[in-house]
Design an enzyme around this catalytic site. Sequence first.
Site, PDB file in Angstrom:
ATOM      1  CD  GLU A  27       6.177  25.868   2.691  1.00 16.45           C
ATOM      2  OE1 GLU A  27       4.971  25.895   2.407  1.00 16.45           O
ATOM      3  OE2 GLU A  27       7.059  25.441   1.911  1.00 16.45           O
ATOM      4  CG  ASN A  72       6.500  23.338  -2.543  1.00 17.48           C
ATOM      5  OD1 ASN A  72       5.922  22.259  -2.501  1.00 17.48           O
ATOM      6  ND2 ASN A  72       6.071  24.329  -3.298  1.00 17.48           N
ATOM      7  CG  ASN A 172       4.833  19.397   0.676  1.00 20.57           C
ATOM      8  OD1 ASN A 172       3.692  19.449   1.117  1.00 20.57           O
ATOM      9  ND2 ASN A 172       5.255  20.206  -0.295  1.00 20.57           N
ATOM     10  CD  GLU A 173       2.067  20.241  -3.035  1.00 15.69           C
ATOM     11  OE1 GLU A 173       2.868  20.847  -3.766  1.00 15.69           O
ATOM     12  OE2 GLU A 173       0.962  20.688  -2.718  1.00 15.69           O
ATOM     13  CE1 TYR A 244      -3.263  26.421  -0.639  1.00 12.22           C
ATOM     14  CE2 TYR A 244      -2.263  24.716  -2.008  1.00 12.22           C
ATOM     15  CZ  TYR A 244      -2.283  25.453  -0.836  1.00 12.22           C
ATOM     16  OH  TYR A 244      -1.337  25.233   0.128  1.00 12.22           O
ATOM     17  CD  GLU A 292       0.246  22.472   1.174  1.00 16.51           C
ATOM     18  OE1 GLU A 292       0.048  23.233   0.201  1.00 16.51           O
ATOM     19  OE2 GLU A 292       1.331  21.930   1.419  1.00 16.51           O
ATOM     20  CD  GLN A 352       2.020  28.144   4.216  1.00 17.89           C
ATOM     21  OE1 GLN A 352       2.749  28.725   4.987  1.00 17.89           O
ATOM     22  NE2 GLN A 352       2.501  27.484   3.146  1.00 17.89           N
TER      23      GLN A 352
HETATM   24  O1  AHR Z   1       1.176  26.346   0.764  1.00 13.95           O
HETATM   25  C1  AHR Z   1       2.029  26.774  -0.255  1.00 13.95           C
HETATM   26  C2  AHR Z   1       2.638  25.624  -1.049  1.00 13.95           C
HETATM   27  O2  AHR Z   1       1.628  24.988  -1.771  1.00 13.95           O
HETATM   28  C3  AHR Z   1       3.256  24.516  -0.250  1.00 13.95           C
HETATM   29  O3  AHR Z   1       4.573  24.768   0.076  1.00 13.95           O
HETATM   30  C4  AHR Z   1       3.173  23.352  -1.186  1.00 13.95           C
HETATM   31  O4  AHR Z   1       3.073  22.141  -0.517  1.00 13.95           O
HETATM   32  C5  AHR Z   1       1.975  23.657  -2.061  1.00 13.95           C
HETATM   33  O5  AHR Z   1       2.281  23.524  -3.397  1.00 13.95           O
END
Ligand code: AHR
Length: 499
Positions: A27, A72, A172-173, A244, A292, A352
């Site tokens: 990103e 994001n 995204n999200e 995560y 992710e 990432q």
């Molecule tokens: O990977 C970091 C961030 O985590 C990304 O930009 C977003 O999609 C997620 O909230």
Amino acid sequence: MKQAKLILDKDYVISEIDKRLYGSFIEHLGRAVYTGIYQPGHPAADKLGFRRDVIELVKQLNVPIVRYPGGNFVSGFNWEDSIGPVADRPRRLDLAWKTTETNEVGLHEFCAWAKEAGSEVMYAVNLGTRGPDAARNVVEYTNHKGGSYWSDLRIKNGAKDPFNIKLWCLGNEMDGPWQMCAKTATEYGRVANEAAKMMKWTDDSIETVVCGSSGTGMPTFGTWEYQVLTECYDNVDYVSLHRYYGNPHNETEDFLASTLDLDDFIKTVSSICDAVKGTRHSKKKVNLSLDEWNVWYHSNQQDQNLYKTEPWGNALPLLEDIYNFEDALLVGLMLITMLKNADRVKIGCLAQLVNVIAPIMTNKNGGAWAQTIFYPVMQASTLGRGKSLLPQLTCEKFDTKHYTDVPVVDAAAVLQENGDVVIFAVNRDLKEDVLLDADLRSFGDMKVISHSVLHHDDVKAINTEQNPHEVKPQDVTPEKPGEGIRLPAASWNVIRLSK
Ligand code: AHR
């Protein structure tokens, strides 16, 4: 010693493993791009400014596909800013990460980097501040042969051949209030449907990934997926999942049990896809893109301080989690969970790749090195290609703060094209070894040809630039036929069996 039994049968196959399961993510965030993959003037830089030391590590990870440019970031990104002469590209405020984007690295540069790294590109379009029109234009720019406004502009900008990007994220999200132009499920579902439709009309060979909830903690998780898919089912191929984990309260056993949650998450979203399929009387199956996933928590406080002291900086050290050994175990467990769900999870992007919650770190004034989590990812990506076998596993179970019936051992098995079998196994017990009896009944005489163990006596051990090999897999003597396979306490194991 504790005992575990694993039965594998060559006829019990979960699924062919899609190689894109081992994808990653870059990103425009922090030092992922600037001083990560790209740093002109660095002694390791090539003529385009890309760091060769980083590319070498990326190649070791064997990354088949890289999601780009966000995250994001993408929800405020004008893709047109990233093409044409670099000197003419605008500097923009990125509201997602409160930094200044120079657009020095853009679409052409990133595609060149990905080619060099041996990866395909998974490109995200902006469905926040932009919409279907910008989305279909970028598909025309990247994939149309020539003879139209955007494809001719690509050619004028130096790329005669199309980039042929095959996999596209529809934003995204989009449910997150932190997202620029966040939307309700119905608003987003309709925009995603129109964007996907027009993108596919532009190039009917592409596949699209629609945004699922940004997390299971979102109040609308579940209904979001259902409502979004109801709007766009026919035009999308995958729904995205983001996950995560962290261990902020130093509860390692509980942390290592988190993959029970991941498994539940995957199965829940699969069911919702199938529920929508049912309501539409559709023959089509929408699969999952876990685009992710990782451990993310170490850098949180540091990032809050940085935002206060250096707003709108460029290449700030954001989200620079320093991973320890227990994080590598969790990453191994997440890979095992993905392999066991390979019938539905077709795409995975470790979030990432460089510097930002990443397996690869760089020093702006120094070298590049592999964090602890690098190793399970590298081994799974290299050896975990073929068919995912159904692992019939019996072992002790235990309870943790948030989870019950946590198996002491978790394992996945892969039947490679050459007939070899690779077992990936984690022993979650922090104190006791486990003896694994691997019963490969239908395979005939198979013997262990290698056994690699990732273990450290200190679960908090880390790799640094000065000491990059502190946590690294070691080959142990392969067990003889008939002997149990010893899985040391707190270990990630890669066991290869052959005739
Ligand atoms: O990977 C970091 C961030 O985590 C990304 O930009 C977003 O999609 C997620 O909230």
